[in-house]
Design a protein around this motif. Structure first.
Motif, PDB file in Angstrom:
ATOM      1  N   GLY A  67       0.180   7.155  -7.739  1.00  0.00           N
ATOM      2  CA  GLY A  67       1.498   6.758  -8.210  1.00  0.00           C
ATOM      3  C   GLY A  67       1.374   5.605  -9.174  1.00  0.00           C
ATOM      4  N   LYS A  68       2.531   5.042  -9.571  1.00  0.00           N
ATOM      5  CA  LYS A  68       2.548   3.941 -10.520  1.00  0.00           C
ATOM      6  C   LYS A  68       2.407   2.601  -9.797  1.00  0.00           C
ATOM      7  CE  LYS A  68       5.010   5.829 -14.500  1.00  0.00           C
ATOM      8  NZ  LYS A  68       6.129   5.619 -15.452  1.00  0.00           N
ATOM      9  N   ARG A  75      -2.278   5.322 -10.869  1.00  0.00           N
ATOM     10  CA  ARG A  75      -3.569   5.196 -10.200  1.00  0.00           C
ATOM     11  C   ARG A  75      -3.520   5.851  -8.822  1.00  0.00           C
ATOM     12  NH1 ARG A  75      -6.130  -0.870 -10.976  1.00  0.00           N
ATOM     13  NH2 ARG A  75      -6.849  -0.584 -13.131  1.00  0.00           N
ATOM     14  N   GLY A  76      -4.703   6.211  -8.333  1.00  0.00           N
ATOM     15  CA  GLY A  76      -4.825   6.633  -6.952  1.00  0.00           C
ATOM     16  C   GLY A  76      -4.637   5.433  -6.041  1.00  0.00           C
ATOM     17  N   VAL A  77      -4.176   5.715  -4.824  1.00  0.00           N
ATOM     18  CA  VAL A  77      -3.859   4.617  -3.921  1.00  0.00           C
ATOM     19  C   VAL A  77      -5.101   3.777  -3.588  1.00  0.00           C
ATOM     20  CG1 VAL A  77      -4.194   5.947  -1.791  1.00  0.00           C
ATOM     21  CG2 VAL A  77      -2.580   4.035  -1.807  1.00  0.00           C
ATOM     22  N   ALA A  79      -7.230   2.879  -5.657  1.00  0.00           N
ATOM     23  CA  ALA A  79      -7.461   2.010  -6.821  1.00  0.00           C
ATOM     24  C   ALA A  79      -6.304   1.039  -7.006  1.00  0.00           C
ATOM     25  CB  ALA A  79      -7.646   2.853  -8.077  1.00  0.00           C
ATOM     26  N   SER A  80      -5.492   0.864  -5.970  1.00  0.00           N
ATOM     27  CA  SER A  80      -4.343  -0.031  -6.049  1.00  0.00           C
ATOM     28  C   SER A  80      -4.204  -0.816  -4.749  1.00  0.00           C
ATOM     29  CB  SER A  80      -3.063   0.769  -6.295  1.00  0.00           C
ATOM     30  OG  SER A  80      -2.629   1.397  -5.093  1.00  0.00           O
ATOM     31  N   ARG A  81      -3.197  -1.686  -4.714  1.00  0.00           N
ATOM     32  CA  ARG A  81      -2.901  -2.447  -3.506  1.00  0.00           C
ATOM     33  C   ARG A  81      -1.559  -2.026  -2.911  1.00  0.00           C
ATOM     34  NH1 ARG A  81      -6.304  -6.517  -2.571  1.00  0.00           N
ATOM     35  NH2 ARG A  81      -4.806  -7.605  -1.243  1.00  0.00           N
ATOM     36  N   SER A  82      -1.182  -0.797  -3.139  1.00  0.00           N
ATOM     37  CA  SER A  82       0.077  -0.273  -2.630  1.00  0.00           C
ATOM     38  C   SER A  82       0.105  -0.311  -1.099  1.00  0.00           C
ATOM     39  CB  SER A  82       0.269   1.176  -3.100  1.00  0.00           C
ATOM     40  OG  SER A  82       1.370   1.767  -2.424  1.00  0.00           O
TER      41      SER A  82
END
Length: 368
Positions: A67-68, A75-77, A79-82
């Protein structure tokens, strides 16, 4: 697939009941209340300035695998801090501000009120240090100029960084080491000097306590490169001089101890218990180390003129160190400087085998 049970070790308390901009949450201190059953796990945590807090996003739901992000990137989750993740686990590095029994006051935590804390770890920066140390360009520069970083620190007056580096040799932080760093930086800048380890710059120290290690590290003058001269005078003082004997002598003022103690009044109590009375209660030792650290770095902020006197001097400089022939002791069969032997009939006996007196430098100074 196996499933695992995770039990919280504590809970987060702050003023944010619902998720908001994480920057706002990070700006305000949060309190982590650790469950009583894990009290022992907090032993000496005061010594950890930064902590990694692992927690559960208890108000989030599992979302899509991509998601954004806040910056608009897709990005894939992983690759994020979601907070919307396959497992609702978050981790944030925080600064420990204060500990009161089972409560930790921290800064930089982006978890909301009542967030379950899963684990608390000392922050690990070893990978970053390893990357820096293994950088080929950086190492190439250091190979050609090993003191370039220290020289830059001196030029910028970065006594705090020099104190950290000096402690890697000295083993601990203390006002004595800090004063050695301060005095050496002042002398090096005043004389616009640097050491190449070839006896062209010499430091004459009048004490063999913590102060001298600060002097050795910053000036680059050491016993090993024959550029450190020791006078057993028992004074917190040193002279930095060139081969011509012209130099600067810096000596601590007699009231410097009182000035430092007045700046850190609580230190004496812990020093008396842990060092003088040898009390080794873990909590007391931890508290002592913490206040000793604050005292060491705080000393750097005391005006230089309040702690030291400075004057230009001319001092007698010895000749360059001689190159001594090595011989073999007839008894222990070990290599030894010829000048440190007794000689008879073309055979040599080292002082330790012959029983001859020899000088010893220890915490009490020079003696036989």
């Amino acid at each position: 697939m196996n499933t695992y049970t995770i039990r919280p070790v504590g809970i987060v308390r702050n003023e944010y009941d619902n998720p908001v901009d994480y920057h706002r949450i990070k700006e305000k201190p949060s309190t982590i209340i650790v469950n009583d059953e894990y009290s022992e796990a907090l032993l000496n945590i005061n010594e950890c300035e930064y902590l990694d807090i692992v927690f559960w996003f208890h108000k989030s739901e599992k979302g899509s695998l991509s998601g954004k992000t806040h910056s608009g990137l897709h990005r894939g989750v992983f690759a994020s801090r979601s907070p919307k993740r396959p497992n609702l686990i978050g981790i944030t590095t925080v600064k420990l501000l204060e500990r009161n029994k089972n409560e930790l006051v921290v800064e930089g935590l982006d978890a909301i009120d009542n967030t379950p804390v899963i684990d608390i770890k000392n922050c690990d920066t070893s990978l970053f240090a390893s990357i820096s140390e293994s950088d080929p360009v950086h190492n190439s520069i250091l190979k050609s100029d090993p003191r370039i970083e220290i020289r830059n620190n001196i030029a910028k007056g970065q006594t705090d960084i020099l104190l950290i580096k000096a402690a890697q040799m000295h083993g601990h932080f203390c006002p004595g080491l800090a004063m050695g760093v301060m005095a050496a930086v002042h002398a090096m800048k005043e004389m616009q000097a640097d050491s190449d380890g070839m006896e062209n710059l010499l430091a004459v120290t009048e004490t063999n306590n913590c102060f001298s290690d600060g002097v050795q590290f910053v000036t680059g003058c050491s016993f090993g490169n024959n550029s450190l001269i020791y006078k057993d005078l028992g004074k917190t003082a040193f002279t930095l001089a060139g081969r011509d004997g012209e130099g600067i002598r810096i000596c601590s003022r007699h009231e410097s101890r009182e000035i430092i103690e007045a700046a850190f009044p609580d230190f004496r109590k812990y020093y008396q218990s842990v060092i003088v009375e040898q009390e080794r209660d873990p909590e007391m030792v931890s508290a002592y180390k913490k206040i000793a650290l604050e005292r060491a770095f705080g000393t750097l902020n005391i005006p230089f003129g309040s702690l030291f006197t400075v004057k230009r001097v001319h001092t007698e400089i010895p000749d360059f160190a001689g190159i001594d022939e090595s011989v073999v002791c007839r008894l222990c069969n070990e290599s030894v400087m010829r000048s440190r032997t007794t000689e008879q009939d073309d055979s040599f006996t080292c002082f330790s085998c012959s029983g001859r007196d020899y000088g010893i430098l220890d915490g009490n100074g020079i003696h036989l």
